[in-house]
Design an enzyme around this catalytic site. Structure first.
Site, PDB file in Angstrom:
ATOM      1  N   SER A 105       0.831  -1.212   0.000  1.00 15.40           N
ATOM      2  CA  SER A 105       0.000   0.000   0.000  1.00 15.40           C
ATOM      3  C   SER A 105       0.862   1.256   0.000  1.00 15.40           C
ATOM      4  O   SER A 105       0.531   2.252  -0.646  1.00 15.40           O
ATOM      5  CB  SER A 105      -0.876   0.036   1.248  1.00 15.40           C
ATOM      6  N   ILE A 149       0.572  -7.265  10.664  1.00 11.52           N
ATOM      7  CA  ILE A 149       0.928  -8.185  11.752  1.00 11.52           C
ATOM      8  C   ILE A 149       2.264  -8.852  11.480  1.00 11.52           C
ATOM      9  O   ILE A 149       2.867  -9.412  12.387  1.00 11.52           O
ATOM     10  CB  ILE A 149      -0.161  -9.273  11.983  1.00 11.52           C
ATOM     11  N   ASP A 150       2.750  -8.800  10.234  1.00  9.41           N
ATOM     12  CA  ASP A 150       3.930  -9.583   9.854  1.00  9.41           C
ATOM     13  C   ASP A 150       5.235  -9.072  10.470  1.00  9.41           C
ATOM     14  O   ASP A 150       6.202  -9.809  10.554  1.00  9.41           O
ATOM     15  CB  ASP A 150       4.077  -9.616   8.327  1.00  9.41           C
ATOM     16  N   ARG A 285      -5.234 -12.002  13.230  1.00  2.00           N
ATOM     17  CA  ARG A 285      -5.302 -10.616  12.758  1.00  2.00           C
ATOM     18  C   ARG A 285      -6.453  -9.846  13.386  1.00  2.00           C
ATOM     19  O   ARG A 285      -6.590  -8.645  13.156  1.00  2.00           O
ATOM     20  CB  ARG A 285      -5.435 -10.612  11.237  1.00  2.00           C
TER      21      ARG A 285
HETATM   22  O1  F6P Z   1       0.186  -9.434   5.605  1.00  2.00           O
HETATM   23  C1  F6P Z   1      -0.687  -9.867   6.577  1.00  2.00           C
HETATM   24  C2  F6P Z   1      -1.192 -11.260   6.275  1.00  2.00           C
HETATM   25  O2  F6P Z   1      -2.079 -11.651   7.314  1.00  2.00           O
HETATM   26  C3  F6P Z   1      -0.110 -12.317   6.067  1.00  2.00           C
HETATM   27  O3  F6P Z   1       0.432 -12.774   7.281  1.00  2.00           O
HETATM   28  C4  F6P Z   1      -0.851 -13.362   5.288  1.00  2.00           C
HETATM   29  O4  F6P Z   1       0.014 -14.078   4.462  1.00  2.00           O
HETATM   30  C5  F6P Z   1      -1.812 -12.524   4.449  1.00  2.00           C
HETATM   31  O5  F6P Z   1      -1.924 -11.254   5.061  1.00  2.00           O
HETATM   32  C6  F6P Z   1      -3.164 -13.131   4.283  1.00  2.00           C
HETATM   33  O6  F6P Z   1      -3.862 -12.347   3.369  1.00  2.00           O
HETATM   34  P1  F6P Z   1      -5.444 -12.396   3.176  1.00  2.00           P
HETATM   35  O7  F6P Z   1      -6.060 -11.723   4.363  1.00  2.00           O
HETATM   36  O8  F6P Z   1      -5.688 -11.652   1.923  1.00  2.00           O
HETATM   37  O9  F6P Z   1      -5.837 -13.844   3.133  1.00  2.00           O
END
Ligand code: F6P
Length: 364
Positions: A105, A149-150, A285
């Site tokens: 982003s 969160i990463d 998350r």
């Molecule tokens: O970047 C944050 C994250 O939760 C990663 O840890 C994970 O790989 C990805 O987003 C999952 O993405 P989505 O919510 O689009 O499934």
């Protein structure tokens, strides 16, 4: 008066609301008008832009996610979409933005910022805005805050949401530990993080797990046997449960993914152990932000407004991160490209270089 837009973009993260709240209220205290752009960049394209008052951000500090919505906007990836976004921002008198999102982003935001004068020229030529409107907003000031969160941003010790996700994972490990111990079972737990093993490594340490697999340190030849030996030794020493933690980006040295199911298969084949697999997924998350993910984003949001109000036409876009428990001002382009570079190094199998390039250290 000065009008400051705020948006959240990319995957949500706990603590984004604290940042939004701080941006809105700091802007008000500083005499500026805050406006929220809903659903990430998509809201700029769709003209979902609203002035915010003090109480519009009441009671959100303790909520997970982002109340102003987020999206990965496909329209904004096209020039025509960005043209509409610029037109809408001009209509609302916004030329200062605080963007809370991941590196993707923030990269898109920077591109938009660099294109700003071209976009305005095209809008004037098309008769969509006047010369005067364009002249009143000669540049776009941008400050990024990293919501992910990463915890993968190079240059920042912590990103918004990482601490809460870590808490969530450790709670889950504690819960699994009690059921595992009751049955003397083995669990394989998969956690998020993309290319970054932070969540897996830290929760393995905090949760007292037996073995962990992360992208940055793929296990060497014979790791399957080593893992089984570690688990056996633990049992011999009296442990009643075994937990193997697998980062979603875990892989072998040659770059083949190692999944939680793979690990369970190995344990079955080699030890005849019926391991249970738990993939934590998006619970990591969501939910209540930790105390850290409330106070730190509050400070960051406050600093972001100050910084965006000071930003001149010659200044580069910045990210505000955290370094040694202090707010750190990072060059947006450098931080984002360094972050990409780490991912590339991991993909290429240059693991030591990737770890060095991430540049985090627990000693001075
Ligand atoms: O970047 C944050 C994250 O939760 C990663 O840890 C994970 O790989 C990805 O987003 C999952 O993405 P989505 O919510 O689009 O499934």
């Amino acid at each position: 008066g000065v009008r400051v837009g705020v948006l959240t973009s990319g995957g949500d993260a706990q603590g984004m609301n604290a940042a939004v709240r701080a941006v809105v209220r700091t802007a008000l205290v500083m005499g500026a008008t805050p406006l929220s752009i809903l659903e990430g960049w998509q809201g700029a394209v769709d003209n979902s832009i609203h002035e915010m008052g003090w109480s519009d951000v009441s009671s959100i500090l303790n909520q997970g996610g982002t109340v102003i919505g987020t999206a990965r906007s496909a329209d904004f990836r096209e020039y025509e979409g960005r043209l509409v976004a610029a037109e809408n921002l001009i209509r609302h008198g916004i030329d200062k933005l605080v963007v809370i999102g991941g590196d993707g982003s923030l990269t898109g935001t920077n591109q938009f910022r660099n294109e700003w004068s071209q976009l305005l020229t095209d809008l004037v030529e098309a008769g969509r805005i006047s010369h005067e409107e364009a002249a009143a907003h000669p540049y776009l000031a941008v400050v990024g805050l990293v919501g992910s969160i990463d915890n993968d941003l190079v240059g920042s010790d912590m990103t918004i949401g990482a601490d809460s996700a870590l808490h969530r994972i450790v709670e889950a490990i504690d819960a699994l530990t009690s059921t595992a111990a009751s049955h003397q079972r083995t669990f394989v737990v998969e956690v998020m993080g993309r290319h970054c093993g932070y969540l897996a490594l830290m929760s393995a340490v905090a949760g007292g797990c037996d073995y962990v697999l992360i992208p940055e340190r793929p296990p060497g030849e014979g790791w399957e046997e080593e893992m089984c030996n570690v688990l056996t030794q633990g049992r011999e020493a009296g442990r009643r449960e075994s937990i193997v933690l697998v980062a979603e980006g875990a892989q072998t040295r040659s770059g083949d993914r190692i999944t939680a199911a793979d690990v369970a298969g190995i344990l079955k084949d080699r030890m005849d152990v019926d391991a249970r697999v738990t993939i934590l997924g998006h619970v990591q998350r969501g939910g209540t932000p930790s105390a850290y993910d409330r106070w730190m984003p509050t400070l960051l949001g406050y600093a972001a407004v100050q910084t965006v109000l000071e930003q001149g036409s010659d200044d580069g876009a910045v990210i505000l991160g955290v370094r040694h428990n202090r707010i750190a001002r990072l060059d947006l382009v450098t931080a984002v490209s360094d972050t990409r570079n780490v991912a590339t190094l991991i993909e290429q199998g240059s693991y030591d270089e990737a770890v060095a390039a991430r540049g985090r250290s627990f000693t001075e």
